[in-house]
Design a protein around this motif. Structure first.
Motif, short mmCIF file in Angstrom:
data_model
loop_
_atom_site.label_atom_id
_atom_site.label_comp_id
_atom_site.label_asym_id
_atom_site.label_seq_id
_atom_site.Cartn_x
_atom_site.Cartn_y
_atom_site.Cartn_z
N GLU A 1 2.94 0.51 3.28
CA GLU A 1 2.89 -0.75 4.02
C GLU A 1 3.61 -1.80 3.19
O GLU A 1 3.30 -1.96 2.00
CB GLU A 1 1.44 -1.14 4.32
CG GLU A 1 0.80 -0.19 5.33
CD GLU A 1 -0.68 -0.47 5.59
OE1 GLU A 1 -1.19 -1.50 5.12
OE2 GLU A 1 -1.32 0.37 6.26
N TYR B 1 3.43 7.38 2.80
CA TYR B 1 3.19 6.30 3.77
C TYR B 1 3.13 5.00 2.99
O TYR B 1 2.45 4.93 1.96
CB TYR B 1 1.86 6.53 4.49
CG TYR B 1 1.41 5.33 5.29
CD1 TYR B 1 2.03 4.99 6.48
CD2 TYR B 1 0.35 4.53 4.85
CE1 TYR B 1 1.62 3.88 7.21
CE2 TYR B 1 -0.07 3.42 5.58
CZ TYR B 1 0.57 3.10 6.76
OH TYR B 1 0.16 2.01 7.48
N ILE C 1 0.28 5.57 0.28
CA ILE C 1 -0.57 6.76 0.36
C ILE C 1 0.35 7.97 0.31
O ILE C 1 1.24 8.11 1.16
CB ILE C 1 -1.41 6.77 1.64
CG1 ILE C 1 -2.38 5.58 1.62
CG2 ILE C 1 -2.19 8.09 1.77
CD1 ILE C 1 -3.16 5.43 2.89
N HIS D 1 6.83 5.83 7.13
CA HIS D 1 6.61 7.16 6.56
C HIS D 1 7.95 7.72 6.10
O HIS D 1 8.96 7.50 6.76
CB HIS D 1 6.02 8.12 7.61
CG HIS D 1 4.73 7.63 8.20
ND1 HIS D 1 3.51 8.03 7.75
CD2 HIS D 1 4.48 6.78 9.22
CE1 HIS D 1 2.56 7.45 8.45
NE2 HIS D 1 3.12 6.67 9.35
N LYS E 1 0.84 -1.20 0.00
CA LYS E 1 0.00 0.00 0.00
C LYS E 1 0.87 1.25 0.00
O LYS E 1 1.90 1.28 0.68
CB LYS E 1 -0.85 -0.04 1.28
CG LYS E 1 -1.96 0.99 1.38
CD LYS E 1 -2.65 0.86 2.75
CE LYS E 1 -3.80 1.81 2.90
NZ LYS E 1 -5.09 1.19 2.53
N GLN F 1 -1.97 -1.15 -3.88
CA GLN F 1 -2.89 -0.09 -3.47
C GLN F 1 -2.12 1.23 -3.47
O GLN F 1 -1.15 1.37 -2.73
CB GLN F 1 -3.42 -0.35 -2.06
CG GLN F 1 -4.24 -1.63 -1.94
CD GLN F 1 -4.97 -1.73 -0.60
OE1 GLN F 1 -5.02 -0.78 0.17
NE2 GLN F 1 -5.56 -2.88 -0.34
N ARG G 1 10.65 6.93 9.13
CA ARG G 1 10.28 6.47 10.46
C ARG G 1 9.19 5.43 10.38
O ARG G 1 8.46 5.36 9.40
CB ARG G 1 9.83 7.67 11.32
CG ARG G 1 8.66 8.43 10.76
CD ARG G 1 8.67 9.89 11.21
NE ARG G 1 7.40 10.55 10.94
CZ ARG G 1 7.05 11.06 9.76
NH1 ARG G 1 7.86 10.98 8.73
NH2 ARG G 1 5.88 11.63 9.62
N ARG G 2 9.13 4.61 11.41
CA ARG G 2 8.13 3.55 11.45
C ARG G 2 6.79 4.12 11.88
O ARG G 2 6.73 5.03 12.70
CB ARG G 2 8.55 2.49 12.46
CG ARG G 2 9.76 1.72 12.03
CD ARG G 2 10.09 0.63 13.02
NE ARG G 2 9.12 -0.47 12.92
CZ ARG G 2 9.42 -1.73 13.24
NH1 ARG G 2 10.62 -2.05 13.69
NH2 ARG G 2 8.50 -2.66 13.12
N ASP G 3 5.74 3.60 11.34
CA ASP G 3 4.41 3.91 11.86
C ASP G 3 4.34 3.32 13.26
O ASP G 3 4.83 2.21 13.51
CB ASP G 3 3.35 3.29 10.95
CG ASP G 3 1.96 3.79 11.30
OD1 ASP G 3 1.54 4.81 10.74
OD2 ASP G 3 1.31 3.15 12.16
N LEU G 4 3.74 4.04 14.18
CA LEU G 4 3.75 3.58 15.58
C LEU G 4 2.66 2.53 15.85
O LEU G 4 2.65 1.90 16.90
CB LEU G 4 3.59 4.77 16.52
CG LEU G 4 4.69 5.84 16.42
CD1 LEU G 4 4.50 6.91 17.49
CD2 LEU G 4 6.09 5.24 16.52
N ASP G 5 1.74 2.35 14.90
CA ASP G 5 0.65 1.40 15.11
C ASP G 5 0.74 0.17 14.21
O ASP G 5 0.26 -0.89 14.55
CB ASP G 5 -0.70 2.09 14.84
CG ASP G 5 -0.94 3.29 15.74
OD1 ASP G 5 -0.95 3.11 16.97
OD2 ASP G 5 -1.08 4.41 15.22
N GLN G 6 1.34 0.34 13.04
CA GLN G 6 1.28 -0.67 11.98
C GLN G 6 2.68 -1.27 11.81
O GLN G 6 3.61 -0.57 11.43
CB GLN G 6 0.83 0.05 10.69
CG GLN G 6 0.52 -0.82 9.53
CD GLN G 6 -0.92 -1.33 9.55
OE1 GLN G 6 -1.80 -0.75 10.19
NE2 GLN G 6 -1.15 -2.44 8.88
N SER H 1 5.02 13.49 0.90
CA SER H 1 4.87 12.79 2.17
C SER H 1 4.28 11.42 1.85
O SER H 1 3.16 11.31 1.37
CB SER H 1 3.93 13.58 3.07
OG SER H 1 3.57 12.82 4.20
#
Lengths: 348, 348
Positions: free
Chosen positions: A258, A256, A153, A318, A151, A237, A308-313, A254
């Motif tokens: 996955e 993002y 974005i 990012h 993915k 995606q 940096r890493r996403d803090l949730d996924q 910017s």
């Protein structure tokens, strides 16, 4: 390679990208036996200096391409649609910097660092991707190779020179007017041919190119469709929001993502990107080092930072991607396609 | 309500937000019995006109708050940390526009349209959220109520007035210098107190506030943590990238969300947002209608547009949120908190 170099034509030689094509051809010592500078009727007759020699710009016609081996097009989609097939008919290979042929399944869409192999089997026309796509896929490809990609974005921060020299003039004159307490007079941006025009100075316009029925702009659809095509990932995606800003040159993004694989560290991503061709890592937050539009102007590379890493996924990351939209985003990538054709012995 | 209105103090009255607080108090006819304008020692002695009357700005000290019922703070975190408890000790309720107390579990963090009920049970200090958070949650809340919310990814396009009047001056003088062919002299942005300063004119700086060890800036962490707190959703996935741009006033945000419920149409989202308090829908792409920073200055509402479905994710949506960062993002929201305290009979 031909010992004396190649017979080259530049179509749209007086435009923002055309001028950078000439600078790039000269800077990289592209092997040129002869050079034709072509344009619309309106700009024909202008004099342009290349390698110390003066050239008169000629109106581009089908006959202009007689004897031309490689033609770099950047004069708008309608010119490419009319004249690129004529150039091919006369034996030239066309590298087209407009959106005219990009999604044609017969036409390779190429960022040489990513998919140079797609140049094999071309039928005379090769498409140069959209500026905002090129810099993003240059950063995505090294990550995709190692970690896979599910993915993307992206929100863009795009400079006005992507809309041509007139848009640059509009930004400057509006800015001067507003600083002097006068009103801004919008005449070109966001899209020359659209119904309404808005102030770009000290503003952010969430429209680049015209709207499609699905709510996305054509620029956003270009980023989404071209990214899938270049990466050979129809299933990827991708979603884009494209925004025009009061910046002369240098697109920022910017991004993002996955990845397929979970748990890669930021250091692993930094290492992948610092080894990637055409990419420069600028990422040291302890020293406030990150890429910026103002620093990328005139530079060939795609600059990546703020990784940096996403803090949730667990597979989410990012980052921030910046490049000169006239160079890697347009002129340089076109010339690199021509160089890759030579390297791969695809230019007769 | 007290028949004669309330005894009000504005701390940081000479700053960018403080000035807007006075404009807002006057415009909304806030019931004022007496008004004290407070500031640092440096700005004390300045004269400010409010409702046609001249006030002398006084240096803020603990004793300044004797007799004050409501104190609006916007003079930096260290001033709030030192003086807000002193004001509370003397019987005032503090509405604090700095980040000093926002994540304190004892302190309500309030956007009145979203969580006015959190004002009940306050212990004297109420925190006003970060500007970029306020406008985003105002747009998220109506969607959350109807469709639920799982994930938010936001990239911001932030104006320099969020960094104070000096940053506005820096943007203007740098812009004038660059247009005149001179060099830009960066002295304040991205962060006054940080090591390095970068050109903001005709540039995009991917840093607002200082960096944390996890790679995010403090501004990004504010957006992420404050959004969860205001929406009472510790489990919400939120990720932010915050970018400073050459815009005087008006923050824009490119927001991607995933809702709990799948399949809502764009028309349903438009309907939710057009009914939401404090939100104005500006979304008609057939007429190129979408929110823009240049149009939101001086306006109270949060403007939302460019609403569209993600083409891959059945519960994914994208939209564009714009608001005046000095008004709803700061001064207006603070005054609305004070008004809500009165409405809820929480101000003695």
């Amino acid at each position: 390679m031909s010992t004396n170099g190649y017979h080259v034509a530049v179509v749209g030689a007086t435009g923002a990208v055309g001028q950078q094509m000439l600078v790039t051809l000269e800077k990289r010592g592209f092997p040129i036996a002869s050079l034709k500078l072509l344009s619309s009727k309106r700009s024909a007759g202008k004099e342009i200096t290349f390698k110390g020699e003066s050239y008169t710009v000629e109106e581009a016609t089908p006959e202009s391409f007689e004897g031309v081996q490689i033609a770099l097009f950047s004069a708008g989609g309608s010119v490419s649609k009319a004249l690129a097939p004529e150039a091919v008919k006369r034996g030239a290979i066309v590298v087209d910097n407009t959106s005219a042929f990009r999604m044609d399944p017969e036409v390779p869409l190429v960022v040489p660092e990513v998919n140079a192999a797609d140049l094999r089997g071309n039928k005379g026309i090769i498409a140069n991707p959209n500026c905002s796509t090129i810099q993003m896929v240059a950063a995505l490809e090294p990550i995709r190779q190692k970690l896979g990609l599910k993915k993307v974005i992206v929100s863009t921060y795009q400079a006005v020179s992507g809309a041509g020299l007139e848009a640059v003039d509009e930004l400057k004159s509006q800015t001067a007017d507003l600083l002097a307490g006068k009103e801004a007079k919008p005449e070109i941006l966001p899209v020359g041919g659209d119904k309404k025009h808005y102030q770009i100075a000290f503003n952010a316009i969430p429209q680049i190119d015209v709207f499609q029925e699905n709510g996305y702009t054509f620029e956003e659809m270009k980023m989404m469709n071209e990214t899938k095509k270049i990466l050979h990932m129809a299933e990827l995606q991708v979603a884009a929001t494209c925004v025009r800003l009061p910046i002369e040159t240098g697109h920022s993004e910017s991004v993002y993502i996955e990845t397929e694989q979970e748990g890669a560290t930021v250091d692993e991503l930094k290492s992948l990107l610092s080894d990637a061709p055409g990419v420069t890592l600028q990422d040291d937050i302890s020293q406030q080092v990150y890429p910026m539009a103002a620093n990328c102007v005139g530079e060939d590379d795609v600059f990546v930072g703020r990784i940096r890493r996403d803090l949730d996924q667990a597979n989410g990351y990012h980052f921030w991607v910046v490049s000169d939209n006239l160079l890697k985003g347009a002129a340089l990538n076109s010339v690199q396609i021509a160089e890759s054709l030579i390297e791969q012995d695809l230019l007769s």
